[in-house]
Design a protein around this motif. Structure first.
Motif, PDB file in Angstrom:
ATOM      1  N   UNK A   1       0.870  -1.120  -0.069  1.00 10.93           N
ATOM      2  CA  UNK A   1       0.190  -0.072   0.059  1.00 10.93           C
ATOM      3  C   UNK A   1       0.791   1.150  -0.158  1.00 10.93           C
ATOM      4  N   UNK A   2       1.117   1.990  -0.917  1.00  9.99           N
ATOM      5  CA  UNK A   2       1.848   3.073  -1.315  1.00  9.99           C
ATOM      6  C   UNK A   2       1.142   4.258  -0.665  1.00  9.99           C
TER       7      UNK A   2
ATOM      8  N   UNK B   1       7.419   5.494   0.860  1.00 13.45           N
ATOM      9  CA  UNK B   1       7.117   4.187   1.624  1.00 13.45           C
ATOM     10  C   UNK B   1       5.784   3.534   1.154  1.00 13.45           C
ATOM     11  N   UNK B   2       5.855   2.318   2.005  1.00 12.42           N
ATOM     12  CA  UNK B   2       4.635   1.455   1.726  1.00 12.42           C
ATOM     13  C   UNK B   2       4.489   0.872   3.016  1.00 12.42           C
TER      14      UNK B   2
ATOM     15  N   UNK C   1       6.326  -0.588   7.870  1.00 13.04           N
ATOM     16  CA  UNK C   1       6.349   0.395   6.856  1.00 13.04           C
ATOM     17  C   UNK C   1       7.954   0.145   6.477  1.00 13.04           C
ATOM     18  N   UNK C   2       7.876   0.294   5.048  1.00 14.93           N
ATOM     19  CA  UNK C   2       9.312  -0.072   4.390  1.00 14.93           C
ATOM     20  C   UNK C   2       9.645   0.905   3.187  1.00 14.93           C
ATOM     21  N   UNK C   3      10.781   1.027   2.803  1.00 15.96           N
ATOM     22  CA  UNK C   3      11.430   1.722   1.838  1.00 15.96           C
ATOM     23  C   UNK C   3      12.379   1.292   0.819  1.00 15.96           C
ATOM     24  N   UNK C   4      12.321   1.103  -0.566  1.00 14.96           N
ATOM     25  CA  UNK C   4      13.432   0.638  -0.892  1.00 14.96           C
ATOM     26  C   UNK C   4      14.263   1.606  -1.446  1.00 14.96           C
TER      27      UNK C   4
ATOM     28  N   UNK D   1      16.531  -2.491   1.182  1.00 15.92           N
ATOM     29  CA  UNK D   1      15.386  -2.368   1.684  1.00 15.92           C
ATOM     30  C   UNK D   1      15.471  -1.903   3.177  1.00 15.92           C
ATOM     31  N   UNK D   2      14.646  -1.079   3.932  1.00 13.88           N
ATOM     32  CA  UNK D   2      14.612  -0.681   5.153  1.00 13.88           C
ATOM     33  C   UNK D   2      13.248  -1.016   5.605  1.00 13.88           C
TER      34      UNK D   2
END
Length: 491
Positions: free
Chosen positions: A130-131, A161-162, A269-272, A182-183
């Motif tokens: 889910x962006x 983030x997603x 929550x992640x961010x590439x 990836x974080x």
């Protein structure tokens, strides 16, 4: 300055820097965190780096109030332990609000509503990928609640983030991401991560069916593997860790991962993070997309459910994919020309700096040779020092769990993460090759400048160009070997 509890003298920030909530300070400056991320070659847990993020309060109950009845798509999977992966193409889908999700997840009877066909005791629900940009399209201010700039990426926040929301048992099939590292920030509940290094890719039996851009799936259900069909999997080196609320997991480039929710409700929550290698990876991805779409639509253009992941909603015509490939190649060449000039210019500058430093060291050693040796030895020790400690914990081979966190400060003295040989299991790859400037490099700059009018990015790549490469005898030989090897698994 004395180090703050939970930090080391090397990572402790300057007095007053980052102080919030009493005497809490972040164990790593943004610059140091980014340095670690860009050098580390194994997964690791950052602790005490997000205790002041507003997003730490993003529980499902809080988000349901923020989104106020907005419909979200949930992927519905079975709570079972089959020997085959539960790909997204085999799951059901439900449009529901977070309030309806919470009601269903509390195991309350749902005679009506979107979850009525899914028995909570038999199914899990996952709102994944889910962006933020589309989810919070009318609440741009909420992007600031996620502060990836603390990890050395200025300006990066929720916009890049997603959001992932799941019930117990929700999971993603084992896969690797083609792009970036990836974080992952864990907000609510716990998730168990099963990770495998890139070198183990042959043992994971990779596949591109179902197709999803930038995702290479494993044919194996890694929590219940079929070793008769996939015997090489026994050689794969599993790294397993449970990610707790408040912690941030770093997943390096091309590490395989299977992620499962182990609490009733989980939010993460992640961010590439983009990397230099992504430019070529996008070309490879474009080729894969073109091939898969061409072959599968020729087989049955109307039945995309069996091979196209539901997240892939873009047009997949050959014309569109051809443009996609050409854009990727053009971007690669544009980046190469620009970065090569910058790199050579930087090497020229470094050469002059190294000459100056060499002269300074020589003069210093003439004044006091013993002191100079001590300085050089001290520098060597600092470079070789492991970055791991109570605030940066390596994810090691096997199923080691992290000690618990209490009061936002990570407990433990780091001894739990020392291997049998007395060395830390994870190592930071600090050594870098120092390249000296040469006449050939000078020539490269001149050649790039002189050839700027002959931009390779303007060369159109046709279907014939791609076929010429794909049907190269060397390529077809490898494909034939893989095809025969795959069929032999059944005998």
């Amino acid at each position: 300055m004395a180090a703050t509890p939970g930090t080391t003298p090397e990572t402790a920030p300057a007095a007053g820097a980052g102080e919030v909530e009493g005497e809490h300070v972040k164990p790593f400056t943004p610059e140091k965190a980014k340095e670690i991320i860009m050098a580390l070659q194994q997964p690791a847990i950052f602790c005490n780096m997000a205790f002041d993020w507003p997003a730490r309060h993003w529980t499902v109950k809080h988000l349901s109030a923020v989104l106020r009845g907005k419909q979200i798509r949930f992927r519905m999977g079975m709570k079972r332990t089959d020997r085959v992966p539960q790909f997204e193409t085999t799951c059901g889908y439900v449009e529901a609000t977070l309030e309806e999700f919470l009601t269903w997840n509390c195991d309350q009877p749902t005679m009506y509503g979107p979850f009525r066909d899914y028995d909570h005791s038999k199914f899990w629900a996952y709102a994944d990928y889910k962006y933020f940009v589309s989810l919070f399209d009318d609440k741009a201010g909420i992007f600031q609640d996620v502060i990836w700039s603390d990890f050395g990426f200025p300006g990066r926040n929720g916009r890049e983030s997603t959001l992932w929301i799941g019930s117990m048992g929700a999971h993603t099939p084992c896969h690797l991401d083609s792009y970036g590292c990836n974080l992952v920030f864990q907000v609510q509940g716990r998730k168990r991560w099963h990770l495998f290094p890139p070198e183990d890719t042959p043992f994971l039996y990779p596949t591109r069916i179902p197709y999803e851009e930038s995702s290479v799936f494993s044919k194996i259900n890694v929590v219940n593997p079929d070793l008769k069909r996939f015997p090489q999997f026994c050689k794969a080196r599993r790294h397993m860790v449970t990610l707790n609320p408040g912690q941030v997991l770093f997943v390096p480039r091309h590490w395989w991962h299977y992620v499962e929710s182990i609490d009733p409700v989980t939010v993460s929550i992640n961010s590439w993070i983009e990397l230099e290698e992504d430019h070529q990876a996008r070309v490879e991805e474009a080729i894969t997309r073109m091939l898969v779409c061409a072959l599968k639509t020729a087989e049955d253009p109307h039945n995309t459910r069996a091979w196209l992941n539901p997240t892939e909603v873009e047009e997949t015509s050959h014309e569109v994919n051809c443009r996609y490939l050409n854009r990727a190649v053009s971007a690669l060449f544009d980046h190469y020309r620009t970065s090569k000039v910058v790199e050579i210019q930087a090497l020229r500058t470094n050469r002059e700096d190294m000459k100056k430093e060499g002269s300074d060291v020589h003069n210093h050693m003439e004044v006091g040779q013993t002191g100079g040796q001590d300085l050089l030895l001290g520098m060597g020790k600092q470079e070789a020092a492991s970055p791991f400690g109570p605030d940066l914990v390596p994810v090691i081979l096997g199923s080691e769990e992290l000690p618990s966190e209490r009061g936002g400060i990570f407990e433990g003295d780091g001894k739990d993460f020392v291997g049998e040989d007395g060395e830390h299991s994870g190592k930071l790859h600090c050594t870098k090759r120092q390249r000296m400037m040469s006449k050939s490099e000078d020539a490269i700059v001149e050649q790039i400048s002189s050839n700027s009018s002959m931009a390779p990015s303007q060369t159109f790549i046709s279907t014939d160009d791609l076929l010429d490469c794909l049907v190269n005898p060397q390529v077809t030989r490898i494909v034939a070997q893989l095809l025969i090897q795959g069929r032999s698994l059944w005998f």
